[in-house]
Write a protein that holds these residues in place. Sequence first.
Motif, mmCIF file in Angstrom:
data_model
loop_
_atom_site.group_PDB
_atom_site.id
_atom_site.type_symbol
_atom_site.label_atom_id
_atom_site.label_comp_id
_atom_site.label_asym_id
_atom_site.label_seq_id
_atom_site.Cartn_x
_atom_site.Cartn_y
_atom_site.Cartn_z
ATOM 1 N N PRO A 195 0.642 -1.268 0.085
ATOM 2 C CA PRO A 195 0.077 -0.087 0.014
ATOM 3 C C PRO A 195 0.764 1.358 -0.106
ATOM 4 O O PRO A 195 1.656 1.120 0.820
ATOM 5 C CB PRO A 195 -0.874 -0.034 1.261
ATOM 6 C CG PRO A 195 -0.590 -1.626 1.663
ATOM 7 C CD PRO A 195 0.566 -1.971 1.283
ATOM 8 N N GLY A 196 0.457 2.142 -0.901
ATOM 9 C CA GLY A 196 1.117 3.438 -0.805
ATOM 10 C C GLY A 196 2.594 3.390 -1.880
ATOM 11 O O GLY A 196 3.092 4.469 -1.900
ATOM 12 N N ALA A 197 3.036 2.252 -2.313
ATOM 13 C CA ALA A 197 4.219 1.906 -3.139
ATOM 14 C C ALA A 197 3.994 2.675 -4.485
ATOM 15 O O ALA A 197 2.872 2.493 -5.119
ATOM 16 C CB ALA A 197 4.479 0.478 -2.936
ATOM 17 N N PRO A 198 5.097 3.259 -4.996
ATOM 18 C CA PRO A 198 4.754 3.714 -6.272
ATOM 19 C C PRO A 198 4.554 2.663 -7.438
ATOM 20 O O PRO A 198 4.962 1.499 -7.125
ATOM 21 C CB PRO A 198 5.821 4.422 -6.774
ATOM 22 C CG PRO A 198 7.092 3.935 -5.729
ATOM 23 C CD PRO A 198 6.147 3.379 -4.623
ATOM 24 N N ARG A 199 3.962 2.874 -8.491
ATOM 25 C CA ARG A 199 3.598 1.997 -9.497
ATOM 26 C C ARG A 199 4.839 1.393 -10.395
ATOM 27 O O ARG A 199 5.773 2.263 -10.165
ATOM 28 C CB ARG A 199 2.532 2.635 -10.554
ATOM 29 C CG ARG A 199 1.299 2.559 -10.042
ATOM 30 C CD ARG A 199 0.239 3.170 -11.030
ATOM 31 N NE ARG A 199 0.292 2.138 -12.189
ATOM 32 C CZ ARG A 199 -0.878 1.486 -12.634
ATOM 33 N NH1 ARG A 199 -1.794 1.823 -11.969
ATOM 34 N NH2 ARG A 199 -0.602 0.529 -13.719
ATOM 35 N N PRO A 200 5.138 0.213 -10.588
ATOM 36 C CA PRO A 200 6.051 -0.146 -11.490
ATOM 37 C C PRO A 200 6.138 0.807 -12.549
ATOM 38 O O PRO A 200 5.279 1.257 -13.356
ATOM 39 C CB PRO A 200 6.014 -1.549 -11.708
ATOM 40 C CG PRO A 200 4.622 -1.869 -11.433
ATOM 41 C CD PRO A 200 3.955 -0.797 -10.390
ATOM 42 N N ALA A 201 7.416 1.052 -13.075
ATOM 43 C CA ALA A 201 7.591 2.010 -14.315
ATOM 44 C C ALA A 201 7.292 1.272 -15.594
ATOM 45 O O ALA A 201 7.641 0.317 -15.869
ATOM 46 C CB ALA A 201 9.077 2.494 -14.319
ATOM 47 N N GLU A 202 6.081 1.728 -16.033
ATOM 48 C CA GLU A 202 5.509 1.160 -17.326
ATOM 49 C C GLU A 202 6.232 1.742 -18.685
ATOM 50 O O GLU A 202 6.144 1.288 -19.582
ATOM 51 C CB GLU A 202 4.000 1.034 -17.256
ATOM 52 C CG GLU A 202 3.295 0.257 -15.918
ATOM 53 C CD GLU A 202 2.087 0.386 -15.936
ATOM 54 O OE1 GLU A 202 1.399 1.135 -16.744
ATOM 55 O OE2 GLU A 202 1.366 -0.177 -15.240
ATOM 56 N N GLY A 203 6.387 3.001 -18.570
ATOM 57 C CA GLY A 203 6.871 3.676 -19.774
ATOM 58 C C GLY A 203 5.670 4.131 -20.429
ATOM 59 O O GLY A 203 4.641 3.893 -20.551
#
Length: 137
Positions: free
Chosen positions: A56-64
């Motif tokens: 919870p609250g973690a940034p989304r993985p870099a999708e680009g």
Amino acid sequence: MRNLKPLILLASASAMLAACGGGGGVFNRERPDEFAVQRQAPLVVPPDFTLTPPAPGAPRPAEGTASEQALEALFGGPAPRSRIEASLIDRAGSAAPGIRSTVGDTGTNTVAKGRTTRDIIAAPEGDGQSATTVIPS
């Protein structure tokens, strides 16, 4: 010779029409029954139980962006540079930060490429309908 031509035409026409006939056909071969074909069950992707839920609250993985994803899919990401390419980049060095303003400066020395190149660059835009040719003497 005259009677042979109509006979050949009649034989070839009857052979072509025999191929269109129903039943066993010319060679009485068996054909597949199109109504006896069964449908295959659709493919099912099994669940992947190794995935962990995001914190919870973690940034989304870099999708680009879409273009980055396409490049990744096509070329598999950045490739390591070869020794020759790395050597060339080291020799070239880095560009000066203000290089664009220096190039556009009126005091910058340029090389004269000749009258032909200047005429090509100064040519008017358009589809060329009103263009004329000049033959130098």
